[in-house]
Design a protein around this motif. Sequence first.
Motif, short mmCIF file in Angstrom:
data_model
loop_
_atom_site.label_atom_id
_atom_site.label_comp_id
_atom_site.label_asym_id
_atom_site.label_seq_id
_atom_site.Cartn_x
_atom_site.Cartn_y
_atom_site.Cartn_z
N LYS A 1 1.37 6.86 -6.66
CA LYS A 1 0.22 7.71 -7.02
C LYS A 1 0.57 9.18 -6.77
O LYS A 1 0.25 10.05 -7.59
CB LYS A 1 -1.01 7.31 -6.20
CG LYS A 1 -2.29 8.05 -6.62
CD LYS A 1 -3.49 7.52 -5.84
CE LYS A 1 -4.74 8.29 -6.22
NZ LYS A 1 -5.15 8.05 -7.62
N GLN B 1 0.56 4.27 -2.71
CA GLN B 1 0.33 5.66 -2.33
C GLN B 1 1.47 6.56 -2.80
O GLN B 1 1.24 7.69 -3.27
CB GLN B 1 0.15 5.77 -0.81
CG GLN B 1 -1.11 5.11 -0.28
CD GLN B 1 -2.38 5.72 -0.85
OE1 GLN B 1 -2.40 6.88 -1.26
NE2 GLN B 1 -3.47 4.95 -0.85
N GLU C 1 0.83 -1.20 0.00
CA GLU C 1 0.00 0.00 0.00
C GLU C 1 0.87 1.25 0.00
O GLU C 1 0.50 2.27 -0.59
CB GLU C 1 -0.94 0.01 1.21
CG GLU C 1 -1.86 1.22 1.30
CD GLU C 1 -2.83 1.34 0.13
OE1 GLU C 1 -3.36 2.45 -0.08
OE2 GLU C 1 -3.09 0.35 -0.57
N GLU C 2 2.04 1.18 0.64
CA GLU C 2 2.96 2.31 0.62
C GLU C 2 3.45 2.58 -0.79
O GLU C 2 3.58 3.73 -1.22
CB GLU C 2 4.15 2.05 1.55
CG GLU C 2 3.79 2.04 3.02
CD GLU C 2 5.02 1.83 3.92
OE1 GLU C 2 6.16 1.88 3.40
OE2 GLU C 2 4.84 1.63 5.13
#
Length: 248
Positions: free
Chosen positions: A105, A102, A98-99
């Motif tokens: 992105k 993020q 997820e890091e």
Amino acid sequence: MKKLIINADDFGYSRGINFGIVDAHQLGVLTSTTFMTNMPGADHAAELSKQHQELGVGIHLVLTCGKPLLNQHKTIVDSNGYFRKVDFYKGAFTIDYEEVYQEWKAQIEKFLSYGLIPTHLDSHHHTNSFGDIPNIFIKLAKEYDLPVRNNMVPKYSRILQEEGVKTTDSFLYVLESSIKDNQTLDQIFEGNHSVEVMSHPGYLDKEILSGSSFSYPRVDELELLMSEKIIELFRNRNDIQLSTFKDI
């Protein structure tokens, strides 16, 4: 018409790299580049992108160089808040994916904040091909409707096709052996309609000499891309179009 994309990685790394890439485009056969939004030369690269709109500019997603744009990461940075080195990702590794999502992105959104339109996505040190990171990479490509570099294992190449994510038929790592002469050009297009060749042209400045393990070959690649021999080679190939990812 066969389509050849000659892409320069590391746009935005430093002013020396930025100027080298622009010269390789203006004075040579370079058609495309990919932008590192987290590096010191990013603002300068954005200015140059607006001045040279025929140069295709994509996003070089970074996970192994400099500092991230976001400051809340725990697993993809070291104790000083810098990205981990590429050696961390060679072999087994454990991170919070997820890091990665993020951070990448945020890098895409920073690129868009300059008012630029990206042509495609790739990654620094090919981290988009490590572990389960390809899943994040493909997710972002679909989210932003962008083509990608074709540097992943066949499993993910099939997923790209199934998901409708555009890419070239082939991707080559070594510039000199790919565009050396007519024979090598014929070889790289055997069974392929579109090909990307990676390059790293640039002028050497302190940022590169102190921060990159790949330095002097950049000058050699810049010289090759601007050489009259190579320019003449493509001038005489009516079957090959020097292209960007917008053309595939």
